[in-house]
Design a protein around this motif. Structure first.
Motif, PDB file in Angstrom:
ATOM      1  N   ARG A   1      72.496 -26.359 -54.195  1.00 23.43           N
ATOM      2  CA  ARG A   1      72.936 -26.702 -52.838  1.00 23.43           C
ATOM      3  C   ARG A   1      73.213 -25.441 -52.025  1.00 23.43           C
ATOM      4  O   ARG A   1      72.889 -25.370 -50.824  1.00 23.43           O
ATOM      5  CB  ARG A   1      74.188 -27.581 -52.904  1.00 23.43           C
ATOM      6  CG  ARG A   1      74.630 -28.148 -51.554  1.00 23.43           C
ATOM      7  CD  ARG A   1      75.835 -29.068 -51.726  1.00 23.43           C
ATOM      8  NE  ARG A   1      76.942 -28.365 -52.324  1.00 23.43           N
ATOM      9  CZ  ARG A   1      77.742 -27.513 -51.667  1.00 23.43           C
ATOM     10  NH1 ARG A   1      77.523 -27.267 -50.393  1.00 23.43           N
ATOM     11  NH2 ARG A   1      78.737 -26.922 -52.291  1.00 23.43           N
TER      12      ARG A   1
ATOM     13  N   ASN B   1      71.247 -24.330 -48.464  1.00 23.40           N
ATOM     14  CA  ASN B   1      71.867 -23.960 -47.190  1.00 23.40           C
ATOM     15  C   ASN B   1      71.407 -22.583 -46.714  1.00 23.40           C
ATOM     16  O   ASN B   1      71.212 -22.365 -45.515  1.00 23.40           O
ATOM     17  CB  ASN B   1      73.395 -23.991 -47.331  1.00 23.40           C
ATOM     18  CG  ASN B   1      73.968 -25.390 -47.155  1.00 23.40           C
ATOM     19  OD1 ASN B   1      74.284 -25.808 -46.048  1.00 23.40           O
ATOM     20  ND2 ASN B   1      74.086 -26.123 -48.263  1.00 23.40           N
TER      21      ASN B   1
ATOM     22  N   PHE C   1      71.501 -33.726 -43.644  1.00 20.71           N
ATOM     23  CA  PHE C   1      72.930 -33.680 -43.356  1.00 20.71           C
ATOM     24  C   PHE C   1      73.706 -34.902 -43.851  1.00 20.71           C
ATOM     25  O   PHE C   1      74.935 -34.899 -43.810  1.00 20.71           O
ATOM     26  CB  PHE C   1      73.158 -33.518 -41.850  1.00 20.71           C
ATOM     27  CG  PHE C   1      72.970 -32.125 -41.352  1.00 20.71           C
ATOM     28  CD1 PHE C   1      74.043 -31.259 -41.248  1.00 20.71           C
ATOM     29  CD2 PHE C   1      71.710 -31.658 -41.001  1.00 20.71           C
ATOM     30  CE1 PHE C   1      73.865 -29.958 -40.778  1.00 20.71           C
ATOM     31  CE2 PHE C   1      71.520 -30.371 -40.540  1.00 20.71           C
ATOM     32  CZ  PHE C   1      72.599 -29.508 -40.432  1.00 20.71           C
TER      33      PHE C   1
ATOM     34  N   ARG D   1      75.728 -37.524 -46.019  1.00 15.97           N
ATOM     35  CA  ARG D   1      76.726 -37.276 -47.058  1.00 15.97           C
ATOM     36  C   ARG D   1      76.188 -37.569 -48.464  1.00 15.97           C
ATOM     37  O   ARG D   1      76.618 -36.953 -49.440  1.00 15.97           O
ATOM     38  CB  ARG D   1      77.975 -38.124 -46.800  1.00 15.97           C
ATOM     39  CG  ARG D   1      78.783 -37.694 -45.590  1.00 15.97           C
ATOM     40  CD  ARG D   1      79.993 -38.600 -45.394  1.00 15.97           C
ATOM     41  NE  ARG D   1      80.853 -38.615 -46.569  1.00 15.97           N
ATOM     42  CZ  ARG D   1      81.793 -37.720 -46.830  1.00 15.97           C
ATOM     43  NH1 ARG D   1      81.988 -36.708 -45.990  1.00 15.97           N
ATOM     44  NH2 ARG D   1      82.523 -37.810 -47.919  1.00 15.97           N
TER      45      ARG D   1
ATOM     46  N   ARG E   1      73.158 -31.514 -49.887  1.00 14.17           N
ATOM     47  CA  ARG E   1      73.522 -31.664 -48.482  1.00 14.17           C
ATOM     48  C   ARG E   1      73.645 -30.326 -47.750  1.00 14.17           C
ATOM     49  O   ARG E   1      74.208 -29.358 -48.268  1.00 14.17           O
ATOM     50  CB  ARG E   1      74.850 -32.407 -48.392  1.00 14.17           C
ATOM     51  CG  ARG E   1      75.304 -32.695 -46.969  1.00 14.17           C
ATOM     52  CD  ARG E   1      76.683 -33.337 -46.972  1.00 14.17           C
ATOM     53  NE  ARG E   1      77.149 -33.565 -45.609  1.00 14.17           N
ATOM     54  CZ  ARG E   1      78.405 -33.911 -45.310  1.00 14.17           C
ATOM     55  NH1 ARG E   1      79.299 -34.063 -46.279  1.00 14.17           N
ATOM     56  NH2 ARG E   1      78.756 -34.098 -44.055  1.00 14.17           N
TER      57      ARG E   1
ATOM     58  N   ARG F   1      75.335 -28.279 -44.760  1.00 16.10           N
ATOM     59  CA  ARG F   1      76.557 -28.307 -43.956  1.00 16.10           C
ATOM     60  C   ARG F   1      76.574 -27.074 -43.044  1.00 16.10           C
ATOM     61  O   ARG F   1      76.286 -25.968 -43.495  1.00 16.10           O
ATOM     62  CB  ARG F   1      77.802 -28.284 -44.841  1.00 16.10           C
ATOM     63  CG  ARG F   1      77.986 -29.520 -45.723  1.00 16.10           C
ATOM     64  CD  ARG F   1      79.296 -29.400 -46.488  1.00 16.10           C
ATOM     65  NE  ARG F   1      79.632 -30.593 -47.250  1.00 16.10           N
ATOM     66  CZ  ARG F   1      79.272 -30.786 -48.520  1.00 16.10           C
ATOM     67  NH1 ARG F   1      78.581 -29.851 -49.158  1.00 16.10           N
ATOM     68  NH2 ARG F   1      79.619 -31.891 -49.145  1.00 16.10           N
TER      69      ARG F   1
ATOM     70  N   LYS G   1      79.026 -25.463 -41.841  1.00 16.99           N
ATOM     71  CA  LYS G   1      80.003 -24.457 -42.273  1.00 16.99           C
ATOM     72  C   LYS G   1      79.505 -23.647 -43.473  1.00 16.99           C
ATOM     73  O   LYS G   1      80.089 -22.602 -43.808  1.00 16.99           O
ATOM     74  CB  LYS G   1      81.338 -25.115 -42.609  1.00 16.99           C
ATOM     75  CG  LYS G   1      81.287 -26.078 -43.788  1.00 16.99           C
ATOM     76  CD  LYS G   1      82.658 -26.705 -44.034  1.00 16.99           C
ATOM     77  CE  LYS G   1      82.631 -27.671 -45.217  1.00 16.99           C
ATOM     78  NZ  LYS G   1      83.962 -28.279 -45.449  1.00 16.99           N
ATOM     79  N   GLU G   2      78.426 -24.107 -44.110  1.00 20.35           N
ATOM     80  CA  GLU G   2      77.900 -23.395 -45.272  1.00 20.35           C
ATOM     81  C   GLU G   2      76.612 -22.639 -44.961  1.00 20.35           C
ATOM     82  O   GLU G   2      75.974 -22.103 -45.853  1.00 20.35           O
ATOM     83  CB  GLU G   2      77.681 -24.369 -46.439  1.00 20.35           C
ATOM     84  CG  GLU G   2      78.972 -24.954 -46.969  1.00 20.35           C
ATOM     85  CD  GLU G   2      78.765 -25.837 -48.190  1.00 20.35           C
ATOM     86  OE1 GLU G   2      77.703 -25.713 -48.841  1.00 20.35           O
ATOM     87  OE2 GLU G   2      79.648 -26.647 -48.481  1.00 20.35           O
TER      88      GLU G   2
END
Length: 467
Positions: free
Chosen positions: A100, A104, A225, A227, A232, A234, A236-237
């Motif tokens: 993950r 990102n 995106f 959940r 996923r 994100r 913020k990541e």
């Protein structure tokens, strides 16, 4: 269904990819992706048909600009390939958090690359002149070119989101989305050309493609995106983690060079052919490349999905399954490309008649070039099957080397020799394409078999887990 149940469903899919019948696994992952790429292929065919029938432009202009656009697109495609390999390998090893994190980082890199591609709009004219693009094409089709670059921004992100879904084996989702893309593209293109509009140009055709790809773009964002996505994305990541970026770039750069050189080879042949034989030869070359693309797109797509399967099983340390997957993928690709070689060779005259009705000289030129293009489809398929194995192991420098040899050792020297020493006519373009793909395809598949035969010696850890 709660979150944990959805995650369990995705993990069951992972187990199927790593333990299911490989004949079914290979084809079940490949078919939706083949369909996706064939959609893009038929977009070009449909656009060329409408250009011919509605007299809204020159088909040769579309061919030349599309091949230049494809050359630029290799950056995003290579990034998706390199990042997809890393994500698939960690996913196969059940290292979900690192997978993950890598996803990102890949998404962040893709956004940066997509934004950079927009620079080709303001520098469009000098950039096209750099590749000796005919001035009439620049004068008549800059609107088409600009919209295609905007589309490239979208497709760069789409390629990345597709790579992330493909790493999990969720290609059926992509199949469903592309049904929507087809409907939008064909509907809008037909409406623009045959609807109540005046002064329709090729730019309108490019706009319909852009709008269709936007549908896939927003749908892909939803998938990435949501959940329930085990990988996923994100906001913020989003990051440029040095270690992750370095790993992705290390794999992506050789893929980029290889894909770029393959596309550049076609652009180079176009520019040389224009200077030596005229614009009609470029149109014939474009038609030849486009028709051969019906089957080379399939084999290239199966190479991409095959590398995903190899990467997953590399992460799962299953060497026997890797070897079996390579052989099965080769059989599928070999059968498809051999069929394509035979079919298109016998259809070369009807194809020439379709694209150049009432123009005997143009038809003859298409037939003489396309006859050679047909013959190299099978050998290019062999190269694609080998790419699947090498890229799956992260041996992207190996595939880059073969691409460089194809262009600089087998294609350009042969083309120049036939042109200026043998004094061959326009058929030299087709002969050079055949010679380069024939030699590189055979040599690369031999190297792949040699590499496969030494896996147990070079990677003993992959054979500790029973299949």
């Amino acid at each position: 269904m709660d979150l944990s149940a959805k995650e369990q469903k995705q993990m069951k899919r992972r187990e199927y990819l790593l333990e299911g019948n490989l004949w079914r696994v290979v084809i079940s992952i490949a078919l939706p992706m083949v369909f996706y790429n064939l959609c893009n292929y038929f977009y070009g065919i449909y656009d060329m048909m409408l250009v011919q029938s509605a007299n809204i432009g020159d088909a040769a202009d579309i061919v030349v600009l599309d091949q230049i656009k494809n050359m630029i697109s290799t950056v995003g495609a290579a990034l998706a390939t390199g990042g997809g390999i890393m994500v698939a390998r960690r996913y196969g090893a059940k290292q979900l958090e690192p997978a993950r994190k890598c996803a990102n980082t890949l998404f962040t890199l893709a956004m940066a690359v997509a934004l950079v591609t927009l620079v080709f709009i303001p520098i469009g004219t000098p950039f096209l002149k750099l590749f000796k693009t005919d001035q009439s094409i620049i004068d008549n089709s800059m609107g088409y070119y600009n919209v295609q670059i905007l589309t490239l921004f979208i497709t760069t992100m789409n390629s990345t989101m597709i790579a992330l879904e493909k790493a999990k084996g969720n290609t059926v989702n992509l199949l469903c989305l592309n049904l929507g893309v087809i409907v939008i593209k064909i509907s809008l293109t037909t409406l623009f050309v045959y609807g109540p509009f005046e002064n329709v140009t090729t730019t309108w055709l490019a706009t319909s493609t852009l709008l269709a790809q936007l549908f896939l773009f927003f749908s892909g964002l939803f998938l990435c995106f949501r959940r329930s996505n085990i990988l996923r994305i994100r906001i913020k990541e989003w990051n440029f983690n040095r270690e992750e970026v370095s790993g992705i770039v290390k794999l992506a750069v050789p893929v980029f060079i290889g894909k770029f050189l393959f596309s550049f080879g076609k652009v180079y042949v176009n520019s040389v052919a224009t200077a030596q034989y005229g614009k009609m030869c470029v149109g014939a070359l474009g038609i030849s490349n486009t028709m051969a693309g019906l089957f080379t797109n399939i084999s290239n797509t199966m190479a991409d999905t095959g590398s995903t399967i190899v990467s997953q099983n590399y992460g799962n340390q299953n060497g026997n399954r890797i070897k079996k997957a390579f052989h099965i993928n080769l059989i599928y690709i070999g059968a498809i490309t051999l069929f394509g070689t035979i079919l298109l060779f016998f259809l070369k005259e009807p194809i020439a008649t379709f694209y150049a009705p009432g123009n005997a000289q143009y038809q003859e030129m298409i037939v003489n070039i396309f006859a050679w293009e047909c013959l190299d489809i099978f050998f290019l398929g062999l190269a694609h099957a080998a790419d699947a194995l090498f890229n799956g192991f992260g041996k992207t420098k190996t595939t880059m080397t073969f691409s460089m040899l194809r262009l600089f050792a087998y294609r350009i020297p042969v083309l120049l020799f036939l042109m200026y020493v043998v004094k061959m006519d326009y058929a030299a373009c087709g002969v050079a394409m055949f010679a380069s793909n024939f030699v590189s395809g055979l040599s690369e598949i031999i190297a792949a078999f040699a590499f496969s035969g030494k896996l147990k010696t070079k990677y003993p850890k992959l054979f500790k887990t029973a299949e």
